[in-house]
Design a protein around this motif. Structure first.
Motif, PDB file in Angstrom:
ATOM      1  N   ALA A 244      13.550   2.337  13.995  1.00 12.76           N
ATOM      2  CA  ALA A 244      13.238   3.569  13.219  1.00 12.76           C
ATOM      3  C   ALA A 244      13.257   4.689  14.069  1.00 12.76           C
ATOM      4  O   ALA A 244      14.025   5.652  13.725  1.00 12.76           O
ATOM      5  CB  ALA A 244      11.840   3.141  12.768  1.00 12.76           C
ATOM      6  N   ARG A 245      12.520   4.569  15.337  1.00 12.62           N
ATOM      7  CA  ARG A 245      12.905   5.809  16.033  1.00 12.62           C
ATOM      8  C   ARG A 245      14.161   6.113  16.501  1.00 12.62           C
ATOM      9  O   ARG A 245      14.575   7.285  16.620  1.00 12.62           O
ATOM     10  CB  ARG A 245      11.922   5.562  17.349  1.00 12.62           C
ATOM     11  CG  ARG A 245      11.941   6.783  18.351  1.00 12.62           C
ATOM     12  CD  ARG A 245      10.855   6.765  19.493  1.00 12.62           C
ATOM     13  NE  ARG A 245      11.252   7.764  20.536  1.00 12.62           N
ATOM     14  CZ  ARG A 245      10.495   7.787  21.702  1.00 12.62           C
ATOM     15  NH1 ARG A 245       9.255   7.104  21.824  1.00 12.62           N
ATOM     16  NH2 ARG A 245      10.800   8.537  22.675  1.00 12.62           N
ATOM     17  N   THR A 246      14.799   5.046  16.857  1.00 12.24           N
ATOM     18  CA  THR A 246      16.673   5.440  17.294  1.00 12.24           C
ATOM     19  C   THR A 246      16.979   6.092  16.075  1.00 12.24           C
ATOM     20  O   THR A 246      17.906   6.827  16.117  1.00 12.24           O
ATOM     21  CB  THR A 246      17.109   3.976  17.306  1.00 12.24           C
ATOM     22  OG1 THR A 246      16.404   3.440  18.560  1.00 12.24           O
ATOM     23  CG2 THR A 246      18.667   4.244  17.777  1.00 12.24           C
ATOM     24  N   ALA A 247      16.817   5.622  14.798  1.00 13.72           N
ATOM     25  CA  ALA A 247      17.402   6.321  13.576  1.00 13.72           C
ATOM     26  C   ALA A 247      16.964   7.749  13.524  1.00 13.72           C
ATOM     27  O   ALA A 247      17.945   8.570  13.257  1.00 13.72           O
ATOM     28  CB  ALA A 247      17.091   5.261  12.485  1.00 13.72           C
ATOM     29  N   LEU A 248      15.796   8.018  13.816  1.00  6.98           N
ATOM     30  CA  LEU A 248      15.447   9.372  13.645  1.00  6.98           C
ATOM     31  C   LEU A 248      16.147  10.404  14.710  1.00  6.98           C
ATOM     32  O   LEU A 248      16.484  11.350  14.469  1.00  6.98           O
ATOM     33  CB  LEU A 248      13.854   9.413  13.745  1.00  6.98           C
ATOM     34  CG  LEU A 248      13.152   8.862  12.640  1.00  6.98           C
ATOM     35  CD1 LEU A 248      11.589   8.506  13.207  1.00  6.98           C
ATOM     36  CD2 LEU A 248      13.243   9.623  11.216  1.00  6.98           C
ATOM     37  N   THR A 249      16.106   9.736  16.098  1.00  2.00           N
ATOM     38  CA  THR A 249      16.834  10.291  17.056  1.00  2.00           C
ATOM     39  C   THR A 249      18.349  10.590  16.530  1.00  2.00           C
ATOM     40  O   THR A 249      18.843  11.634  16.783  1.00  2.00           O
ATOM     41  CB  THR A 249      16.724   9.435  18.246  1.00  2.00           C
ATOM     42  OG1 THR A 249      15.709   9.440  18.532  1.00  2.00           O
ATOM     43  CG2 THR A 249      17.425  10.059  19.524  1.00  2.00           C
ATOM     44  N   GLU A 250      18.819   9.598  15.914  1.00  2.00           N
ATOM     45  CA  GLU A 250      20.435   9.837  15.766  1.00  2.00           C
ATOM     46  C   GLU A 250      20.675  10.917  14.530  1.00  2.00           C
ATOM     47  O   GLU A 250      21.676  11.697  14.469  1.00  2.00           O
ATOM     48  CB  GLU A 250      21.139   8.363  15.107  1.00  2.00           C
ATOM     49  CG  GLU A 250      21.165   7.321  16.251  1.00  2.00           C
ATOM     50  CD  GLU A 250      21.579   6.011  15.648  1.00  2.00           C
ATOM     51  OE1 GLU A 250      21.633   5.759  14.507  1.00  2.00           O
ATOM     52  OE2 GLU A 250      21.943   4.960  16.371  1.00  2.00           O
ATOM     53  N   LEU A 251      19.731  11.051  13.591  1.00  2.00           N
ATOM     54  CA  LEU A 251      19.860  12.097  12.816  1.00  2.00           C
ATOM     55  C   LEU A 251      19.901  13.593  13.402  1.00  2.00           C
ATOM     56  O   LEU A 251      20.520  14.447  12.859  1.00  2.00           O
ATOM     57  CB  LEU A 251      18.573  11.704  11.886  1.00  2.00           C
ATOM     58  CG  LEU A 251      18.542  11.014  10.769  1.00  2.00           C
ATOM     59  CD1 LEU A 251      17.197  10.958   9.770  1.00  2.00           C
ATOM     60  CD2 LEU A 251      19.826  11.093   9.744  1.00  2.00           C
ATOM     61  N   CYS A 252      18.967  13.649  14.356  1.00  2.00           N
ATOM     62  CA  CYS A 252      18.867  14.688  15.279  1.00  2.00           C
ATOM     63  C   CYS A 252      20.443  15.134  15.920  1.00  2.00           C
ATOM     64  O   CYS A 252      21.042  16.155  15.752  1.00  2.00           O
ATOM     65  CB  CYS A 252      17.897  14.831  16.305  1.00  2.00           C
ATOM     66  SG  CYS A 252      16.242  14.954  15.649  1.00  2.00           S
ATOM     67  N   GLU A 253      20.940  13.885  16.659  1.00  2.00           N
ATOM     68  CA  GLU A 253      22.017  14.133  17.152  1.00  2.00           C
ATOM     69  C   GLU A 253      23.234  14.456  16.166  1.00  2.00           C
ATOM     70  O   GLU A 253      24.093  15.159  16.232  1.00  2.00           O
ATOM     71  CB  GLU A 253      22.346  12.899  17.868  1.00  2.00           C
ATOM     72  CG  GLU A 253      21.464  12.702  19.020  1.00  2.00           C
ATOM     73  CD  GLU A 253      21.604  11.101  19.653  1.00  2.00           C
ATOM     74  OE1 GLU A 253      22.552  10.350  18.939  1.00  2.00           O
ATOM     75  OE2 GLU A 253      20.788  10.841  20.878  1.00  2.00           O
TER      76      GLU A 253
ATOM     77  N   CYS B 127      16.856  21.094  17.044  1.00  2.00           N
ATOM     78  CA  CYS B 127      16.978  19.413  17.140  1.00  2.00           C
ATOM     79  C   CYS B 127      16.358  18.987  18.665  1.00  2.00           C
ATOM     80  O   CYS B 127      15.663  17.780  18.399  1.00  2.00           O
ATOM     81  CB  CYS B 127      18.585  19.220  17.387  1.00  2.00           C
ATOM     82  SG  CYS B 127      19.413  19.559  15.655  1.00  2.00           S
ATOM     83  N   ALA B 128      16.189  19.833  19.486  1.00  2.00           N
ATOM     84  CA  ALA B 128      15.569  19.252  20.747  1.00  2.00           C
ATOM     85  C   ALA B 128      14.040  18.994  20.540  1.00  2.00           C
ATOM     86  O   ALA B 128      13.326  18.255  20.806  1.00  2.00           O
ATOM     87  CB  ALA B 128      16.016  20.279  21.907  1.00  2.00           C
TER      88      ALA B 128
END
Length: 271
Positions: A256-265, A241-242
């Protein structure tokens, strides 16, 4: 939003236009799988089921946010990756000797419909999907044959997952960028992100619901799912994930970038 069996990740965004795009993908999936042949109805029912597995189309749509999200090829690209994903699941039934004949036919039907849509997206999209499919098949071969004598089974397992689970999520990010006209460096970053996210999700699924007799990371680490091995496996999920989050560095900030980050989290937190 459900993206793995009955396991639900939190909604990465509440944007109305993204919800509308996902609805358009659902409608296009139903249309793409229409058939007068009765045994094909199972595929259509699976695709139309509310809350189906839609991570890959979501990645296409989010990737398209870095170009023109309303470009005409974006929704067809999302349908292509989902049809390919579902087709591989039907073909997996053959390997598990469950309704093999029907599974082959439905899987081939889905691949054929995906190929028909791809033809309208241009030669680059066709090559991209062909490369992803090559990786998927390679991953299946690696899983079936297992590591060679003297080779690290853990490294082999991660390589297998990169091919089997990471290739199509990588292609999803790249296809979204390609069909929306996003810059090449954005497409490259999204492909790396997609591969790492795909591997992390599969490893997380192994921890949540291990399949009896199947090689999983905790078992490969110790020969038995002991507490230290489980902890080490969780660490690997977090590491993947990192790496996925790191791949997002070149992308401009925004929803969009925030949403992609939230998927990792979400993947990292739900193991």
């Amino acid at each position: 939003m459900t993206v793995a069996g009955n396991h639900t990740l939190r909604n990465p965004t509440r944007e109305p236009d993204l919800r509308a795009a996902l609805a358009a993908v659902e409608d296009a999936l139903v249309e793409a799988t229409r058939s007068d042949m009765p045994f094909m109805a199972e595929a259509a029912r699976h695709l139309a089921r509310p809350g189906g597995r839609r991570l890959r189309p979501l990645l296409v749509l989010l990737a398209a946010r870095f170009g023109d999200p309303d470009a005409p090829g974006v929704v067809p690209a999302a349908v292509v990756v989902e049809l390919t994903h579902l087709a591989t699941h039907y073909h997996d039934d053959v390997r598990h000797e469950t309704n093999a004949s029907v599974a082959v036919l439905i899987g081939d039907f889905l691949f054929a419909r995906a190929s028909r849509l791809l033809a309208g997206l241009g030669p680059r999209a066709v090559r991209l999907q062909a490369d992803a499919f090559t990786c998927l098949v390679t991953g299946q071969i690696l899983e079936t044959t297992g590591p060679r004598d003297g080779h690290d089974p853990v490294a082999h397992h991660l390589r297998t997952l990169a091919a089997r689970s990471g290739a199509l999520t990588a292609a999803s990010g790249r296809l979204g960028a390609l069909t929306s006209g996003a810059p090449e460096e954005i497409a490259d970053a999204l492909a790396v992100y997609g591969e790492r996210l795909g591997v992390a999700r599969h490893l997380a699924a192994e921890l949540r619901s291990p399949v009896h007799g199947a090689p999983t990371l905790p078992v490969l680490l110790s020969g038995d799912p002991t507490a230290p091995a489980l902890a080490e496996a969780r660490h690997e999920v977090h590491r993947q994930c990192a790496e996925a989050r790191k791949a997002l560095t070149p992308l401009p900030t925004g929803p969009a970038r925030t949403a992609l980050t939230e998927l990792c989290e979400a993947v990292a937190q739900e193991i």
